[in-house]
Design a protein around this motif. Structure first.
Motif, PDB file in Angstrom:
ATOM      1  N   LEU A  73       2.932  20.242 -24.465  1.00 56.78           N
ATOM      2  CA  LEU A  73       1.994  19.960 -25.542  1.00 56.78           C
ATOM      3  C   LEU A  73       1.592  18.509 -25.371  1.00 56.78           C
ATOM      4  O   LEU A  73       2.362  17.603 -25.685  1.00 56.78           O
ATOM      5  N   GLY A  74       0.408  18.287 -24.814  1.00 57.18           N
ATOM      6  CA  GLY A  74       0.041  16.929 -24.433  1.00 57.18           C
ATOM      7  C   GLY A  74       0.979  16.453 -23.328  1.00 57.18           C
ATOM      8  O   GLY A  74       1.145  17.110 -22.309  1.00 57.18           O
ATOM      9  N   ARG A  75       1.643  15.335 -23.579  1.00 54.92           N
ATOM     10  CA  ARG A  75       2.617  14.808 -22.612  1.00 54.92           C
ATOM     11  C   ARG A  75       4.042  15.231 -22.924  1.00 54.92           C
ATOM     12  O   ARG A  75       4.980  14.864 -22.200  1.00 54.92           O
ATOM     13  N   ASP A  76       4.216  15.979 -24.011  1.00 48.94           N
ATOM     14  CA  ASP A  76       5.561  16.370 -24.442  1.00 48.94           C
ATOM     15  C   ASP A  76       5.941  17.730 -23.870  1.00 48.94           C
ATOM     16  O   ASP A  76       5.131  18.662 -23.858  1.00 48.94           O
ATOM     17  N   GLU A  77       7.182  17.844 -23.438  1.00 52.94           N
ATOM     18  CA  GLU A  77       7.708  19.126 -22.973  1.00 52.94           C
ATOM     19  C   GLU A  77       8.207  19.925 -24.169  1.00 52.94           C
ATOM     20  O   GLU A  77       9.118  19.497 -24.873  1.00 52.94           O
ATOM     21  N   LEU A  78       7.629  21.101 -24.386  1.00 55.98           N
ATOM     22  CA  LEU A  78       8.097  21.960 -25.460  1.00 55.98           C
ATOM     23  C   LEU A  78       9.290  22.786 -25.024  1.00 55.98           C
ATOM     24  O   LEU A  78      10.229  22.996 -25.780  1.00 55.98           O
ATOM     25  N   MET A  79       9.243  23.278 -23.803  1.00 52.76           N
ATOM     26  CA  MET A  79      10.341  24.090 -23.267  1.00 52.76           C
ATOM     27  C   MET A  79      10.176  24.196 -21.762  1.00 52.76           C
ATOM     28  O   MET A  79       9.091  23.982 -21.222  1.00 52.76           O
ATOM     29  N   GLY A  80      11.270  24.528 -21.096  1.00 52.63           N
ATOM     30  CA  GLY A  80      11.222  24.660 -19.648  1.00 52.63           C
ATOM     31  C   GLY A  80      12.407  25.446 -19.143  1.00 52.63           C
ATOM     32  O   GLY A  80      13.409  25.631 -19.849  1.00 52.63           O
ATOM     33  N   THR A  81      12.313  25.908 -17.917  1.00 58.42           N
ATOM     34  CA  THR A  81      13.356  26.754 -17.357  1.00 58.42           C
ATOM     35  C   THR A  81      14.623  25.993 -16.984  1.00 58.42           C
ATOM     36  O   THR A  81      15.659  26.598 -16.742  1.00 58.42           O
ATOM     37  N   ARG A  82      14.561  24.653 -16.962  1.00 54.92           N
ATOM     38  CA  ARG A  82      15.761  23.875 -16.644  1.00 54.92           C
ATOM     39  C   ARG A  82      16.653  23.675 -17.870  1.00 54.92           C
ATOM     40  O   ARG A  82      17.827  23.359 -17.739  1.00 54.92           O
ATOM     41  N   MET A  83      16.081  23.835 -19.070  1.00 55.05           N
ATOM     42  CA  MET A  83      16.851  23.589 -20.281  1.00 55.05           C
ATOM     43  C   MET A  83      16.550  24.667 -21.320  1.00 55.05           C
ATOM     44  O   MET A  83      15.766  24.463 -22.242  1.00 55.05           O
ATOM     45  N   GLN A  84      17.172  25.826 -21.129  1.00 56.39           N
ATOM     46  CA  GLN A  84      16.906  26.969 -21.994  1.00 56.39           C
ATOM     47  C   GLN A  84      18.122  27.412 -22.800  1.00 56.39           C
ATOM     48  O   GLN A  84      18.019  28.263 -23.687  1.00 56.39           O
ATOM     49  N   TYR A  85      19.267  26.821 -22.516  1.00 54.06           N
ATOM     50  CA  TYR A  85      20.525  27.310 -23.077  1.00 54.06           C
ATOM     51  C   TYR A  85      20.533  27.271 -24.597  1.00 54.06           C
ATOM     52  O   TYR A  85      20.958  28.234 -25.254  1.00 54.06           O
ATOM     53  N   TYR A 136       7.299  33.052 -29.326  1.00 58.21           N
ATOM     54  CA  TYR A 136       7.817  33.687 -28.107  1.00 58.21           C
ATOM     55  C   TYR A 136       8.147  32.650 -27.046  1.00 58.21           C
ATOM     56  O   TYR A 136       9.210  32.698 -26.423  1.00 58.21           O
ATOM     57  N   GLY A 137       7.248  31.672 -26.836  1.00 60.60           N
ATOM     58  CA  GLY A 137       7.498  30.642 -25.826  1.00 60.60           C
ATOM     59  C   GLY A 137       7.633  31.232 -24.442  1.00 60.60           C
ATOM     60  O   GLY A 137       6.739  31.909 -23.939  1.00 60.60           O
ATOM     61  N   CYS A 154       6.608  45.330 -45.087  1.00 62.80           N
ATOM     62  CA  CYS A 154       7.602  45.683 -44.069  1.00 62.80           C
ATOM     63  C   CYS A 154       8.991  45.449 -44.647  1.00 62.80           C
ATOM     64  O   CYS A 154       9.136  44.825 -45.714  1.00 62.80           O
ATOM     65  N   ALA A 155      10.018  45.937 -43.963  1.00 66.95           N
ATOM     66  CA  ALA A 155      11.395  45.785 -44.434  1.00 66.95           C
ATOM     67  C   ALA A 155      11.836  44.332 -44.315  1.00 66.95           C
ATOM     68  O   ALA A 155      11.317  43.564 -43.499  1.00 66.95           O
ATOM     69  N   LYS A 156      12.799  43.954 -45.132  1.00 71.42           N
ATOM     70  CA  LYS A 156      13.350  42.605 -45.059  1.00 71.42           C
ATOM     71  C   LYS A 156      14.167  42.445 -43.776  1.00 71.42           C
ATOM     72  O   LYS A 156      14.486  43.426 -43.094  1.00 71.42           O
ATOM     73  N   PHE A 157      14.512  41.215 -43.461  1.00 72.74           N
ATOM     74  CA  PHE A 157      15.198  40.896 -42.211  1.00 72.74           C
ATOM     75  C   PHE A 157      16.642  40.474 -42.476  1.00 72.74           C
ATOM     76  O   PHE A 157      16.982  39.983 -43.553  1.00 72.74           O
ATOM     77  N   ASP A 158      17.475  40.661 -41.463  1.00 78.03           N
ATOM     78  CA  ASP A 158      18.855  40.173 -41.515  1.00 78.03           C
ATOM     79  C   ASP A 158      18.960  38.776 -40.919  1.00 78.03           C
ATOM     80  O   ASP A 158      19.933  38.068 -41.184  1.00 78.03           O
ATOM     81  N   ALA A 159      17.983  38.400 -40.122  1.00 78.35           N
ATOM     82  CA  ALA A 159      17.939  37.049 -39.563  1.00 78.35           C
ATOM     83  C   ALA A 159      16.501  36.666 -39.278  1.00 78.35           C
ATOM     84  O   ALA A 159      15.696  37.501 -38.849  1.00 78.35           O
ATOM     85  N   ILE A 160      16.187  35.412 -39.547  1.00 73.65           N
ATOM     86  CA  ILE A 160      14.896  34.829 -39.189  1.00 73.65           C
ATOM     87  C   ILE A 160      15.185  33.610 -38.326  1.00 73.65           C
ATOM     88  O   ILE A 160      15.875  32.684 -38.761  1.00 73.65           O
ATOM     89  N   LEU A 161      14.705  33.609 -37.089  1.00 78.19           N
ATOM     90  CA  LEU A 161      14.946  32.526 -36.144  1.00 78.19           C
ATOM     91  C   LEU A 161      13.636  31.779 -35.923  1.00 78.19           C
ATOM     92  O   LEU A 161      12.648  32.377 -35.493  1.00 78.19           O
ATOM     93  N   LEU A 162      13.641  30.486 -36.210  1.00 75.03           N
ATOM     94  CA  LEU A 162      12.422  29.690 -36.065  1.00 75.03           C
ATOM     95  C   LEU A 162      12.555  28.686 -34.936  1.00 75.03           C
ATOM     96  O   LEU A 162      13.443  27.827 -34.952  1.00 75.03           O
ATOM     97  N   ASP A 163      11.670  28.821 -33.963  1.00 70.71           N
ATOM     98  CA  ASP A 163      11.576  27.851 -32.868  1.00 70.71           C
ATOM     99  C   ASP A 163      10.094  27.665 -32.554  1.00 70.71           C
ATOM    100  O   ASP A 163       9.643  27.850 -31.432  1.00 70.71           O
ATOM    101  N   VAL A 164       9.345  27.323 -33.587  1.00 72.78           N
ATOM    102  CA  VAL A 164       7.896  27.174 -33.437  1.00 72.78           C
ATOM    103  C   VAL A 164       7.488  25.716 -33.294  1.00 72.78           C
ATOM    104  O   VAL A 164       6.314  25.410 -33.083  1.00 72.78           O
ATOM    105  N   ASP A 165       8.442  24.804 -33.423  1.00 70.49           N
ATOM    106  CA  ASP A 165       8.198  23.373 -33.294  1.00 70.49           C
ATOM    107  C   ASP A 165       9.414  22.737 -32.635  1.00 70.49           C
ATOM    108  O   ASP A 165      10.378  23.421 -32.308  1.00 70.49           O
TER     109      ASP A 165
END
Length: 227
Positions: free
Chosen positions: A31-43, A68-69, A137-148
């Motif tokens: 995103l611009g000059r910032d790394e949002l995600m990469g295959t070297r640091m996915q853990y 999704y990323g 829709c049905a409620k969720f048991d977990a909501i995972l946010l990784d949008v930022d």
């Protein structure tokens, strides 16, 4: 030094431009000059799903993932579902992200997008949270946010609403009792921890390394459970 090669670009609705680049054998979404995600640091993104599902106490969990990323969290969630069943729904707002998943990143994607336990919906994750609240829709048991990169609308200003008191209340209402809202961040934010507690969640904060060999940056994951 290996040069970075631009593979593709995509416009974020209401935001800036994303760039998919290759760097040797690795791939990075910028995103611009910032790394949002990469295959070297996915853990840590995988741990977002794994650690959340470890804490759920339901036989067939219903999981919502915001973003999704490169699919790290999605694939980890599918792999961590119990044998008794479950489903994983991903909200992604950038159509090109899925084109990349089936194109230059297909070696990462594998057959995950064809898994019957998973579904990727092209929409804002806030819309699916609203759907769970109004009974669409049905409620969720977990909501995972990784949008930022944390509880700030860095990628898209509209994401700010997810982390406000109102947004946190909506997420809690979209969860089943005992459900977990898990949020990934590149850094700690003690004020946000307090905001989660003030919203009525039971909160646990963990630091997770970016790489499985206990190296790389320390990332933060909030696990906020609905009583």
């Amino acid at each position: 030094m290996l040069p970075r090669e631009t593979i593709a670009t995509a416009q974020i609705p209401g935001g800036d431009e994303l760039t998919l680049v290759s760097h040797g054998r690795d791939f990075i979404i910028m995103l611009g000059r910032d790394e949002l995600m990469g295959t070297r640091m996915q853990y840590s993104e995988e741990q977002l799903a794994i650690l959340t599902l470890e804490q759920l106490r339901v036989a067939s969990p219903r999981v919502l993932i915001g973003g999704y990323g490169m699919g790290f969290t999605f694939r980890a969630a599918l792999a961590a579902l119990p044998e008794s069943g479950g489903e994983v729904v991903v909200a992604e707002i950038v159509p090109e992200i899925l084109e990349w998943a089936e194109g230059p990143l297909a070696h990462l994607t594998g057959d995950s997008l064809g898994d019957r336990r998973g579904e990727v919906v092209l929409c804002d994750v806030a819309a699916l949270i609203d759907d769970a609240n109004d009974g669409t829709c049905a409620k969720f048991d977990a909501i995972l946010l990784d949008v930022d990169n944390g509880p700030d609308g860095v990628v898209r200003d509209a994401n700010d609403r997810l982390y406000t008191r109102t947004g946190l209340a909506k997420a809690k209402d979209a969860l089943n009792p005992g459900g977990i809202l898990a949020i990934w961040s590149a850094a700690q934010d003690h004020k946000f921890t307090r905001r989660l507690k003030d919203a009525g969640y039971d909160v646990e904060v963990r630091e997770v390394r970016a790489r499985p060999n206990n190296k790389g940056p320390r990332h933060t994951i909030w696990f906020a459970r609905k009583p």
